[in-house]
Write a protein that holds these residues in place. Structure first.
Motif, PDB file in Angstrom:
ATOM      1  N   LYS A  83       0.825  -1.210   0.000  1.00  0.00           N
ATOM      2  CA  LYS A  83       0.000   0.000   0.000  1.00  0.00           C
ATOM      3  C   LYS A  83       0.861   1.262   0.000  1.00  0.00           C
ATOM      4  CE  LYS A  83      -4.063  -2.135   2.089  1.00  0.00           C
ATOM      5  NZ  LYS A  83      -5.065  -2.099   3.182  1.00  0.00           N
ATOM      6  N   ARG A  84       1.983   1.210   0.668  1.00  0.00           N
ATOM      7  CA  ARG A  84       2.888   2.358   0.645  1.00  0.00           C
ATOM      8  C   ARG A  84       3.421   2.583  -0.767  1.00  0.00           C
ATOM      9  NH1 ARG A  84       8.366   2.936   0.944  1.00  0.00           N
ATOM     10  NH2 ARG A  84       9.134   4.920   1.788  1.00  0.00           N
ATOM     11  N   ALA A  87       0.739   4.178  -2.954  1.00  0.00           N
ATOM     12  CA  ALA A  87       0.607   5.609  -2.669  1.00  0.00           C
ATOM     13  C   ALA A  87       1.723   6.406  -3.336  1.00  0.00           C
ATOM     14  CB  ALA A  87       0.615   5.839  -1.161  1.00  0.00           C
ATOM     15  N   GLN A  92       1.554   9.357  -6.320  1.00  0.00           N
ATOM     16  CA  GLN A  92       2.171  10.676  -6.165  1.00  0.00           C
ATOM     17  C   GLN A  92       3.007  11.058  -7.378  1.00  0.00           C
ATOM     18  OE1 GLN A  92       4.240  11.284  -2.419  1.00  0.00           O
ATOM     19  NE2 GLN A  92       5.794  12.543  -3.411  1.00  0.00           N
ATOM     20  N   VAL A 150      -5.814   2.757   1.092  1.00  0.00           N
ATOM     21  CA  VAL A 150      -4.440   3.170   0.830  1.00  0.00           C
ATOM     22  C   VAL A 150      -4.313   4.637   1.225  1.00  0.00           C
ATOM     23  CG1 VAL A 150      -2.654   3.519  -0.926  1.00  0.00           C
ATOM     24  CG2 VAL A 150      -4.176   1.527  -1.070  1.00  0.00           C
ATOM     25  N   SER A 151      -3.271   4.965   1.940  1.00  0.00           N
ATOM     26  CA  SER A 151      -3.075   6.348   2.407  1.00  0.00           C
ATOM     27  C   SER A 151      -2.380   7.160   1.314  1.00  0.00           C
ATOM     28  CB  SER A 151      -2.245   6.357   3.696  1.00  0.00           C
ATOM     29  OG  SER A 151      -2.909   5.663   4.729  1.00  0.00           O
ATOM     30  N   TYR A 152      -3.166   7.571   0.330  1.00  0.00           N
ATOM     31  CA  TYR A 152      -2.610   8.387  -0.747  1.00  0.00           C
ATOM     32  C   TYR A 152      -2.256   9.781  -0.218  1.00  0.00           C
ATOM     33  CZ  TYR A 152      -4.428   4.802  -3.908  1.00  0.00           C
ATOM     34  OH  TYR A 152      -4.689   3.619  -4.551  1.00  0.00           O
TER      35      TYR A 152
END
Length: 492
Positions: free
Chosen positions: A307-308, A311, A315, A431-433
């Protein structure tokens, strides 16, 4: 980080075939728009709009299904490939036979009764492209990016060469030597049909280059495999068809929705189709990313830092996409010469379409949630909602604003799909976008674009100086806030 570097390198290689290669194909647009009238070019825009819809239907979403099922331990990879390929060959041969049988009434219904051959040629192009989709997917899955790129580039070079031969060389040779052999192979009355013939010949050559991928397996329909794979893939057809509705519906319906007579409507369609080509850099970037990104998302899914990585990919995708937006719009005075003067009346749609394609690329990134959580049916509903917006807004806005309404409808659709897909993704595959950075870069790109417009209109700045300054400011911001920290992390 090594996997991320592999994704970047493979995106660059796929970009060689899709961005660089099709950019060469894109250079044919000046040939078309300086050779044919806007009305004649409208025929090309219309047929390729129809082709987009059928391309989705004839592949049946089996590309994504192949990527998913080849990873499942209960299925043999070769059997998955063989079953999918056999199914595509059977369906597409039946499709060509049906078009051959009904080509004359279909041509009459589309107002091309004198050229029923257009439909048959397009049916063959679509069938060849669909049958080679899975061999190309296999090359992507096996990381044979260079072979993939080589075949794609060969297809494009053949298309370009044949277009130049038929549209540029043959008319000159006919004028100089009217009784030569050229008179036997060239018919001036065929006009834009030579664009279609060139595409067909290139598709045949592509099939020949991919024959090793056909001979490497025994073709058989294994229903034990094909059934579950087809059920998984079918929602992808809905997603793809809805996506084509968002991308192509405007060019498919402008002919009947514009409030003018048929010749004027075809002229408007030709102008819009040509100006759409000026946003091609963004759409080709999205396509190249999709080629490399889909196998990357599936292969990386099981890792702890997946998930990192997703993200981070989002970006840098946005950073690159905003750069492309600025490159085109800050130098639009150069890009506009790629289309004939008659077509430049529609330049106002270019920034709208660039932003729409950027939103499409963001949606492609976000789509990882339904592909990895096996919720392709829910993903189909997102695409259908976007398609509904496209249909409704085109119906309302085309009579009011003409093709500009179509451009705004495309942006509204993709923007809505981004928001809805992000909300669903946060529920099913969160997911921590980096939303702050994403909005900041998009906002910076828009500010530089409008600032450039203000300087040109109110202070008569030199267009090249103003554009270069804006692009350098954006690159400086990226270097300070992203590249420098990234280089520091990788050097540790």
């Amino acid at each position: 980080m090594n996997s991320l570097r592999q994704l970047i390198s493979q995106t660059a290689i796929y970009g060689l075939s899709s961005i660089v290669g099709r950019f060469l194909n894109y250079l044919l647009v000046p040939l078309y728009t300086y050779t044919f009238s806007a009305g004649e070019y409208g025929v090309v825009s219309e047929f390729y709009a129809y082709a987009g819809f059928f391309a989705v239907l004839l592949i049946f979403g089996l590309e994504t299904g192949y990527f998913r099922f080849r990873q499942k331990p209960e299925y043999a990879t070769e059997a998955v490939y063989s079953s999918g390929l056999s199914f595509l060959m059977l369906i597409n041969l039946l499709f060509v036979a049906a078009i051959f049988y009904w080509q004359q009434p279909l041509a009459a219904a589309l107002h091309y009764p004198d050229h029923p051959e257009y439909l048959l040629w397009f049916a063959c192009i679509l069938a060849l492209d669909a049958m080679t989709a899975l061999p190309f997917a296999r090359l992507r899955a096996e990381n044979q990016a260079w072979r993939f790129a080589g075949i794609r580039l060969t297809e494009i070079f053949i298309t370009i060469a044949l277009n130049l031969f038929f549209l540029l060389l043959c008319p000159k040779l006919m004028a100089l030597y009217p009784d030569s052999i050229i008179a036997d192979i060239y018919d001036p009355n065929l006009g834009v049909g030579y664009i279609f013939l060139s595409n067909l010949a290139a598709s045949v050559c592509k099939l020949l280059l991919l024959l090793p991928q056909f001979r490497a397996v025994s073709l058989e329909l294994n229903l034990t495999i094909l059934g579950p794979m087809w059920r998984y893939s079918l929602p992808m057809v809905i997603i793809g068809f809805a996506g084509m509705t968002n991308e192509m519906l405007d060019r498919a319906i402008l002919k009947v929705m514009l409030p003018y007579d048929l010749p004027t409507n075809m002229k408007m369609l030709g102008i819009y189709g040509a100006c759409y080509k000026l946003s091609i850099l963004m759409s080709l970037f999205v396509q190249a990313f999709r080629y490399a990104g889909e196998p990357f998302f599936f292969s990386y899914a099981g890792r702890a830092d997946a998930k990192r990585a997703y993200a981070l990919v989002m970006q840098y995708f946005v950073i690159a996409g905003v750069f492309i937006f600025l490159l085109v719009m800050l130098y639009i005075d150069l890009f506009k010469y790629f289309i004939g003067e008659e077509f430049r009346a529609g330049l106002s749609v270019v920034p709208i379409l660039l932003l729409a394609n950027l939103c499409l690329g963001i949606y492609v990134n976000l789509s990882v949630w339904y592909k990895l959580s096996d919720r392709t049916g829910l993903g189909a509903w997102v695409s259908l909602a976007g398609a509904a917006i496209t249909v409704v807004l085109n119906i309302y806005w085309i009579p009011l604003w003409g093709y500009v309404g179509s451009a705004w409808a495309t942006l509204a659709c993709y923007g809505f799909m981004v928001v809805l897909s992000w909300l669903l993704g946060q529920r099913y595959y969160p997911v921590s976008y980096p939303l702050g950075k994403i909005f900041a870069y998009i906002g910076l790109g828009l500010a530089l674009y409008f600032g450039n417009q203000y300087l040109l209109q109110n202070y008569q700045w030199n267009v090249w100086l103003s554009g270069t300054l804006g692009l350098l400011l954006y690159m400086l911001a990226v270097a300070v806030f992203d590249l420098r920290p990234l280089l520091r992390r990788t050097s540790r």
